[in-house]
Motif scaffolding. Structure first.
Motif, short mmCIF file in Angstrom:
data_model
loop_
_atom_site.label_atom_id
_atom_site.label_comp_id
_atom_site.label_asym_id
_atom_site.label_seq_id
_atom_site.Cartn_x
_atom_site.Cartn_y
_atom_site.Cartn_z
N UNK A 11 30.74 -5.46 -42.73
CA UNK A 11 29.52 -5.38 -42.54
C UNK A 11 28.71 -4.37 -42.09
N UNK A 12 29.35 -3.66 -40.85
CA UNK A 12 29.01 -2.67 -40.76
C UNK A 12 28.17 -1.95 -41.57
N UNK A 13 28.74 -1.12 -42.67
CA UNK A 13 28.34 -0.58 -43.12
C UNK A 13 27.40 -1.08 -44.37
N UNK A 102 24.55 -14.05 -44.13
CA UNK A 102 25.65 -16.02 -44.64
C UNK A 102 26.84 -14.95 -43.95
N UNK A 103 27.78 -13.94 -44.42
CA UNK A 103 29.51 -14.26 -44.79
C UNK A 103 29.06 -12.95 -42.89
N UNK A 104 28.13 -12.96 -41.90
CA UNK A 104 28.21 -12.91 -41.00
C UNK A 104 28.79 -13.76 -40.25
N UNK A 105 28.34 -14.66 -41.06
CA UNK A 105 28.49 -16.85 -40.57
C UNK A 105 29.45 -17.32 -40.88
N UNK A 287 22.89 -15.04 -30.60
CA UNK A 287 23.72 -14.64 -30.13
C UNK A 287 25.22 -14.01 -30.50
N UNK A 288 25.86 -15.28 -31.61
CA UNK A 288 26.54 -14.00 -32.39
C UNK A 288 25.65 -13.62 -33.65
N UNK A 289 24.76 -13.62 -34.22
CA UNK A 289 24.36 -12.92 -35.19
C UNK A 289 24.28 -11.16 -34.47
N UNK A 290 23.01 -11.75 -33.13
CA UNK A 290 23.38 -10.13 -32.29
C UNK A 290 24.10 -9.44 -32.06
N UNK A 291 25.02 -10.09 -31.68
CA UNK A 291 26.36 -9.15 -31.13
C UNK A 291 26.65 -8.59 -32.20
N UNK A 292 26.70 -9.00 -33.28
CA UNK A 292 27.19 -8.09 -35.03
C UNK A 292 26.31 -7.42 -35.23
#
Length: 506
Positions: A11-13, A102-105, A287-292
């Motif tokens: 996700x980060x990359x 979508x993957x993050x969620x 909040x979940x999206x922002x933190x990630x």
């Protein structure tokens, strides 16, 4: 191989590569002949494709592969890059970002990108992109057609009188594309068209909710107009990033007025509860999206930093007690040890605080792409200038300032900077300038947004504020210019941050 342990790294990359794609594409737009930039874009796309395939996200890998083919054709001079092709590549990057979100969620990163694939294949083969269908399906779904808006007694009376006066009453449902970057900006453009066509009686969700993007991708309005349903649909479809428009005649007879009123009273508390629950769910999701999504250089969960700070505060309390004991006992060795501990703990505090600091560039870096798209939609020529992107803020503040800044930048582009023809008439350069500046002053960080547009229209701001119930007509008469200008900050999260706003002299 167990993939979950590599998901965070993926996700980060992926976010880093998507940001790199956007940055390089913006540079390529200004230097379309520079093959070295195309090579950079190709490398990011190639890496992202390999990562996605390894992790099993096939849709993401396939779309990136199509992009890669087009970029390869461009750098080998098999096709010549033009503006229409660049727009398609930007849309493809938006789709990639939507898949990563979508993957993050917790999703599988799947998305219908058939239309984009068709366009990319046409580009690869040197065909005309604009001739390819831009939407996989324009057929309205059952859910879209059957979307209903609740109406109260007064609104039903207005619609009844409108029908008797020869007007058409329509229920208009608009669905934005899922790759839309600025949903509120698209809603604003749709409402501008609707207000020229007639009068909007009701909106679902409400206008404030739409402005704050508290909706998925669809919204419905009740419109009174003299125009035909076909004309209404055609004019709304001219706005970019619109997926579908469904216009159907509103049957007033279908509403039982007594039942409507009773239902409105009986379900008021339930609606409030449901609304609160939905808002909380939306807040938790955001909040979940922002933190990630908020960081690309610090890969430490902020909860761990908070826990570390809490432990440090406990250490400070114990340090204070030791200092008291040391003073009472007057033991030299103990005093020296406590003094050393105080210096070490002070250094530790500074390190913890610095660990939470990140550059505002993590917010600023998305604005060039946003301004480009919005300028194209508004037919304006904008030069975005960013200063002080290296200025650091606490990560929790970084998470909060994005939306207010988007609001201010959108206002500057929508209402501040004029069209090239208007600017030429006023003797200004046809290209407008928007400046975004961040800097430290004492213990404060200031973020300034400035444009060389027409300035803030006092009467227009007051009219909008009164219409939205922010203040009354009587109150507005005593407002100074500065108080009126501050009203543009009156809604939602914009009140959380102190901004300095000024207009650059033309």
């Amino acid at each position: 191989m167990e993939m979950n342990e590599y998901l965070d790294v993926f996700i980060e990359e992926s976010k880093e590569h998507i940001q790199a794609l956007n940055d390089h594409l913006l540079t390529l737009e200004k230097n379309p002949e520079d093959v070295s930039i195309v090579n950079e874009i190709f490398r990011s796309a190639h890496t992202l494709k390999g990562m996605s395939a390894t992790m099993g996200y096939q849709d993401l890998a396939d779309l990136t592969h199509k992009m890669e083919n087009v970029l390869d054709a461009i750098r080998n001079h098999k096709v010549t890059l033009n503006e229409a092709m660049l727009d398609v590549i930007f849309k493809a990057v938006d789709a990639l970002e939507a898949m990563v979100l979508d993957i993050i969620d917790g999703g599988e990163g799947k998305k219908n990108v058939k239309s984009l694939v068709n366009q990319l294949e046409a580009m690869e083969n040197g065909e005309n992109v604009e001739a390819v269908t831009t939407s996989a399906s324009n057929e309205p779904t059952e859910a879209m057609v059957n979307t209903d808006v609740s109406l109260d007694e007064f609104e039903l009376t207005v619609l009844q009188q409108s029908a008797e006066g020869g007007f058409n009453n329509y229920q208009v449902t608009v669905t934005l594309q899922e790759t839309t970057l600025l949903k509120a900006a698209r809603v604003y453009m749709v409402f501008e068209i609707l207000e020229k066509l007639g009068e909007v009686i009701k909106s679902s969700p409400s206008v404030p909710e739409l402005e704050e993007e508290k909706f998925d991708y669809s919204f419905t309005v009740v419109l009174v107009t003299k125009d035909s349903a076909e004309d209404v649909s055609a004019k709304i479809n001219k706005v970019s990033e619109i997926d579908t428009v469904v216009v159907k005649e509103l049957e007033i007879q279908a509403y039982d007025r007594d039942v409507t009123a009773e239902r409105s009273v009986d379900t008021d508390e339930v609606s409030k509860q449901e609304s609160a629950e939905q808002e909380q769910t939306s807040t938790d999701t955001n909040a979940k999206k922002k933190s990630q999504l908020s960081s690309k250089t610090i890969r430490v969960n902020i909860d761990r930093l908070d826990a570390l700070m809490n432990l440090f505060e406990e250490l400070v309390i114990d340090r204070g007690r030791l200092e008291q004991i040391s003073t009472t006992l007057k033991n030299n060795e103990l005093q020296e040890t406590v003094e050393h501990m105080s210096r070490i703990s002070g250094d530790l505090q500074n390190i913890i605080l610095k660990m939470r600091m990140v550059p505002v560039d993590q917010v600023f870096n998305r604005f060039p792409r946003m301004v480009r798209q919005l300028a194209k939609d508004l037919n304006k020529d904008i030069d975005l200038q960013i200063y002080g992107a290296e200025t650091e803020l606490d990560r929790t503040v970084i998470d909060e300032i994005g939306d207010p800044l988007v609001h201010l930048i959108r206002n500057a582009l929508d209402h501040g900077i004029e069209t090239p023809s208007e600017r030429e008439t006023k003797g200004k350069p046809t290209q407008g300038t928007l400046k975004l500046n961040a800097y430290h002053s004492g213990n404060h960080v200031f973020i300034e947004i400035a444009d060389d547009g027409a300035g803030i229209d006092r009467e227009k701001v007051l009219k909008k504020a009164i219409a939205n119930g922010v203040l009354t007509l009587e109150e507005s008469k005593s407002y100074s210019d500065q108080q009126v200008f501050q009203l543009i900050m009156a809604s939602g999260s914009q009140q959380l941050i102190r901004f300095q706003i000024f207009q650059v002299e033309a």
